[in-house]
Design an enzyme around this catalytic site. Structure first.
Site, PDB file in Angstrom:
ATOM      1  N   TYR A  29      -5.249  -9.673   1.734  1.00 35.95           N
ATOM      2  CA  TYR A  29      -5.855  -8.524   2.393  1.00 35.95           C
ATOM      3  C   TYR A  29      -7.225  -8.245   1.771  1.00 35.95           C
ATOM      4  CZ  TYR A  29      -1.145  -7.543   4.243  1.00 35.95           C
ATOM      5  OH  TYR A  29       0.084  -7.611   4.869  1.00 35.95           O
ATOM      6  N   TRP A  79       6.364  -4.620  10.169  1.00 36.58           N
ATOM      7  CA  TRP A  79       4.963  -4.231  10.239  1.00 36.58           C
ATOM      8  C   TRP A  79       4.551  -3.977  11.689  1.00 36.58           C
ATOM      9  CZ3 TRP A  79       1.284  -7.467  12.644  1.00 36.58           C
ATOM     10  CH2 TRP A  79       1.626  -8.810  12.812  1.00 36.58           C
TER      11      TRP A  79
END
Length: 336
Positions: free
Chosen positions: A54, A205
């Protein structure tokens, strides 16, 4: 805030878990990220999920700094390994022993901790023998650098093979992290029943479908300025598959249902995934602290059978259910 056991383990996690994909280190500044993490803690969230990829490792650093000063034993920190990081050399990706061992050390440094509670294979690696991957994970656990091991977006057969190898090596797979929402239900036919049999829970998610299930995107209208659909750094691409009028029109039919229950549409979406017994937690992200506070209110909400049926009727045939799509997200060759 309610807790649920993760898989067939003794680990309890908050059923609303804070994730920092597409936000920390990219979309929002560090002070806003700190405020979002503080809002999560104030709302009772103790479980935080990130990944080394990320913002090319920046998200881990931001999360580590935001959690600095918290009692380590009172929070659960999850991260992942697989996708390219750093200069993206030949060995800077995948689930080889080399990449796993180097990645866990880098993650611990950035997060400012001696261990993570859960270390996850971010995708299935077709370029590395599964035996090599699972042996490396076993060694990470024995070294005390991770307490538990999980995976993300693995198919039912991959989960079964991975769980068997883990058992042989003296540890267990306890979690799976797939995409799951009212609109994306590809795990229901194969991954969920297999996981339930193996003692694996889902940490899902995108329960709000990249924000589409908030209802803020209206058919035939330009997306609101500053929304994910206008984010050219990655958010726009991720949400594009949902930005069709036929989907947006169906989503608007959920508004009366949410209103009758006294919920926002986002809360309805998060509560919906939590009705699945195999789901241990819904991952929520935020670019503003008030979004965290709003999502937290979905904890403990029960949706009766008639409500679930009305949701199905409202969304109709825009729901994606094909279980083969789980395998589609794992690259079939090494990323470099």
């Amino acid at each position: 805030m309610r807790y649920r056991h993760l898989g067939r383990s003794g680990l309890k996690i908050t059923e609303i878990t804070y994730g920092n994909w597409l936000t920390h280190g990219s979309q929002v500044e560090a002070d806003v990220a700190d405020a979002c993490v503080r809002a999560a803690l104030d709302g009772g969230i103790t479980t935080f999920d990130t990944a080394d990829t990320y913002a090319n490792t920046k998200a881990e650093t931001v999360l580590g700094q935001a959690l600095a000063g918290e009692r380590r034993e009172s929070v659960e920190i999850f991260t992942k390994v697989y996708f390219p990081t750093g200069p993206m050399g030949a060995n800077d990706t995948g689930l080889s022993r080399k990449h796993i061992m180097e990645s866990i050390n880098g993650s611990l440094t950035r997060l400012g901790t001696d261990y993570v509670d859960l270390y996850q294979a971010h995708r299935y690696d077709y370029a590395t023998p599964l035996e090599e991957t699972m042996q490396a994970f076993a060694d990470v656990v024995r070294a005390g650098k991770a307490l538990y091991i999980g995976v993300s977006e693995w198919t039912a057969p991959q989960l079964r093979e991975g769980a068997a190898l883990a058992k042989e090596l003296g540890f267990q797979l306890i979690s799976s992290q797939p995409q799951y929402s009212m609109l994306w239900r590809v795990i229901e036919d194969e991954v969920v029943p297999t996981s339930a049999e193996l003692g694996i829970s889902q940490i899902v998610w995108s329960p709000i479908a990249q924000g589409v299930l908030t209802g803020k995107y209206l058919p035939g209208q330009t997306p609101p300025e500053g929304s994910r659909a206008t984010d050219t750094s990655g958010g726009q691409q991720m949400i594009s598959s949902w930005m069709r009028d036929e989907v947006l029109e169906r989503v608007q039919q959920l508004r009366p249902i949410a209103d009758e229950l006294g919920l926002t549409m986002a809360q309805l979406a998060v509560a919906w995934v939590l009705q699945n017994d195999n789901v241990a937690a819904a991952l929520v992200g935020a670019s503003r602290p008030e979004q965290v506070a709003d999502n937290i209110k979905a904890s403990g909400v029960t949706l009766e059978a008639d409500v679930l049926s009305r949701i199905d009727d409202a969304l109709g045939d825009v729901v994606v259910r094909d279980p083969r799509k789980t395998d589609d997200v794992s690259p079939k060759q090494r990323l470099t």
